[in-house]
Design a protein around this motif. Structure first.
Motif, mmCIF file in Angstrom:
data_model
loop_
_atom_site.group_PDB
_atom_site.id
_atom_site.type_symbol
_atom_site.label_atom_id
_atom_site.label_comp_id
_atom_site.label_asym_id
_atom_site.label_seq_id
_atom_site.Cartn_x
_atom_site.Cartn_y
_atom_site.Cartn_z
ATOM 1 N N SER A 150 0.814 -1.221 0.000
ATOM 2 C CA SER A 150 0.000 0.000 0.000
ATOM 3 C C SER A 150 0.843 1.264 0.000
ATOM 4 O O SER A 150 0.415 2.296 -0.536
ATOM 5 C CB SER A 150 -0.934 -0.005 1.222
ATOM 6 N N ASN A 151 2.040 1.214 0.578
ATOM 7 C CA ASN A 151 2.906 2.390 0.533
ATOM 8 C C ASN A 151 3.292 2.723 -0.900
ATOM 9 O O ASN A 151 3.231 3.877 -1.333
ATOM 10 C CB ASN A 151 4.162 2.155 1.373
ATOM 11 N N ASP A 152 3.680 1.703 -1.643
ATOM 12 C CA ASP A 152 4.046 1.915 -3.044
ATOM 13 C C ASP A 152 2.823 2.310 -3.866
ATOM 14 O O ASP A 152 2.894 3.190 -4.728
ATOM 15 C CB ASP A 152 4.672 0.645 -3.630
ATOM 16 N N GLY A 154 0.092 3.858 -2.877
ATOM 17 C CA GLY A 154 -0.262 5.233 -2.579
ATOM 18 C C GLY A 154 0.687 6.224 -3.227
ATOM 19 O O GLY A 154 0.261 7.247 -3.779
ATOM 20 N N GLU A 155 1.975 5.916 -3.187
ATOM 21 C CA GLU A 155 2.973 6.806 -3.786
ATOM 22 C C GLU A 155 2.811 6.898 -5.299
ATOM 23 O O GLU A 155 2.762 7.994 -5.875
ATOM 24 C CB GLU A 155 4.383 6.316 -3.445
ATOM 25 N N SER A 182 -3.814 3.352 5.364
ATOM 26 C CA SER A 182 -2.416 3.449 4.927
ATOM 27 C C SER A 182 -2.307 4.095 3.554
ATOM 28 O O SER A 182 -1.393 4.883 3.294
ATOM 29 C CB SER A 182 -1.754 2.069 4.925
ATOM 30 N N GLU A 185 -2.824 7.902 4.001
ATOM 31 C CA GLU A 185 -1.648 8.537 4.591
ATOM 32 C C GLU A 185 -0.536 8.723 3.555
ATOM 33 O O GLU A 185 0.121 9.771 3.500
ATOM 34 C CB GLU A 185 -1.147 7.707 5.769
ATOM 35 N N GLN A 186 -0.354 7.711 2.720
ATOM 36 C CA GLN A 186 0.705 7.794 1.718
ATOM 37 C C GLN A 186 0.361 8.824 0.636
ATOM 38 O O GLN A 186 1.222 9.584 0.198
ATOM 39 C CB GLN A 186 0.940 6.418 1.082
ATOM 40 N N ARG A 189 1.004 12.299 1.978
ATOM 41 C CA ARG A 189 2.428 12.619 2.062
ATOM 42 C C ARG A 189 3.012 12.950 0.698
ATOM 43 O O ARG A 189 3.747 13.932 0.539
ATOM 44 C CB ARG A 189 3.191 11.438 2.682
ATOM 45 N N VAL A 190 2.687 12.128 -0.301
ATOM 46 C CA VAL A 190 3.281 12.308 -1.627
ATOM 47 C C VAL A 190 2.724 13.550 -2.316
ATOM 48 O O VAL A 190 3.477 14.307 -2.947
ATOM 49 C CB VAL A 190 3.048 11.053 -2.491
#
Length: 382
Positions: A150-152, A154-155, A182, A185-186, A189-190
């Motif tokens: 999910s971090n990737d 989202g980014e 998650s 949030e990502q 941020r991005v």
């Protein structure tokens, strides 16, 4: 030596057996599948199983293993307690050498901790939440994700909203699951780090929400250039459909759960122009994915999608690992998946991709983005 699985988790941990062999019916090898076949994520689960079944059919036809593979299914209903019970049943009662599942990240996190205690590897059928692979001991993963977390997601999605779609004033709507939270949030941020990027609104909702009209009316007044939705497909489709009813004219962008034809059917005409993070489309640049798409269409009479592709990859990796080991030994299969599959092609992702896992049990590549044009998804980035 065969060790019975009907012991408690504490006994299993104490035994710490490096290798457990399983008894199966003569000529048949069972493997476990745990997915949400009912409940809020059933749209995703019922797509994923199609890829899983195709992988098993092709593997059986290949003669790569001396026994016929049969799937044992469990419905976790996107419920963590039911997921834990399903894992115990598959391992204790049926002695499966590995499990493909599940979709909901909260369920996957709870279930994989049990599977890890029993030393049985799990290959996710769609869980994106970074927390699940992060829970793996570094260098000893028992939960495997053959695609970005999910971090990737989202980014990559946030970057594409700004760089590809050209939208900078972004609103975020997300469910309260670890997956949706998650992602949100990502994306925040991005977007904040991108030149001109601005988050103008953030709100969350309960899964299964039926009335988005109040928040969509507020969004109409705020007039964001794009609205990002992080959550389940059914909720996203409801939101997009109701947005049209309140006259909210904006670019909607969805998380990876919203990449099936079921979403388009649920959202109806309101899905036109909808953009979504994707790992697989029939128009992929991945040659293995393109060939898989042709076989999927021939088997099911419909195009494959990210969910079917993930199911296909996860089951194919597990079966190939067992074939390379030559026996249903969970500990050996786990090591083979982790260290011995870097030459095994997967169908998801752009270009040629392989099952090369990190020390946390993930596979890294850049996600793509698709947009609905005339009722069909087309890749616009990646």
């Amino acid at each position: 030596m065969k060790i019975t699985r009907r012991a408690t988790l504490g006994m299993m941990a104490a035994l710490a057996a490096p290798s457990i062999l399983r008894a199966q019916s003569a000529g048949v090898q069972h493997v476990g599948v745990m997915l949400p076949f009912s409940g809020i994520a059933s749209v995703e689960g019922l797509q994923t199983i199609k890829g899983i079944e195709l992988a098993v059919e092709e593997f059986n036809a290949s003669g790569r293993y001396p026994k016929t593979i049969e799937i044992l299914r469990e419905d976790d209903e996107s419920n963590a307690s039911k997921g834990v019970a399903a894992v115990r049943k598959l391992i204790e009662n049926h002695e499966v050498p590995f499990i493909v599942g599940t979709y909901a990240s909260a369920v996957a996190l709870a279930a994989t901790r049990v599977a890890r205690e029993y030393k049985v590897p799990m290959l996710t059928g769609g869980s994106t939440g970074a927390a699940v692979t992060e829970d793996n001991p570094p260098g000893d993963p028992w939960f495997f994700r053959a695609f970005p977390d999910s971090n990737d997601q989202g980014e990559h999605t946030a970057q594409d909203i700004i760089r590809v779609l050209g939208k900078k004033k972004i609103a975020i709507m997300h469910d309260r699951t670890p997956y949706g939270t998650s992602l949100a949030e990502q994306v925040q941020r991005v977007v904040a780090a991108e030149p001109g990027g601005e988050i103008v609104f953030v709100d969350n909702y309960a899964t299964g929400e039926q009335d988005f009209f109040p928040v969509l009316t507020r969004l109409r007044q705020i007039a964001p250039e794009a609205v990002y939705i992080g959550g389940w497909a059914a909720d996203g489709a409801m939101m997009v459909r109701q947005a049209r009813e309140v006259g909210l004219d904006t670019q909607f962008v969805g998380s990876g759960s919203m990449i099936t034809d079921d979403f388009i059917r649920l959202a109806g005409p309101a899905s036109e122009g909808f953009a979504v993070a994707t790992l697989y489309e029939p128009g992929t640049t991945n040659p293995h994915g393109k060939a898989y798409g042709e076989r999927h269409l021939a088997r099911w009479g419909e195009n494959g999608n990210t969910m079917t592709g993930l199911g296909y990859d996860s089951m194919s990796i597990g079966l190939e690992a067992m074939a390379r080991v030559g026996e249903p030994d969970s500990a050996k299969i786990q090591q083979m998946i982790y260290k011995g599959m870097a030459d095994f092609p997967i169908v998801t992702g752009p270009g040629e991709q392989y099952a090369k896992f990190t020390e946390k049990g993930g596979v890294l590549y850049r996600m793509m983005m698709s947009r609905v044009v005339n009722g069909k998804r087309e890749i616009i980035a990646g």
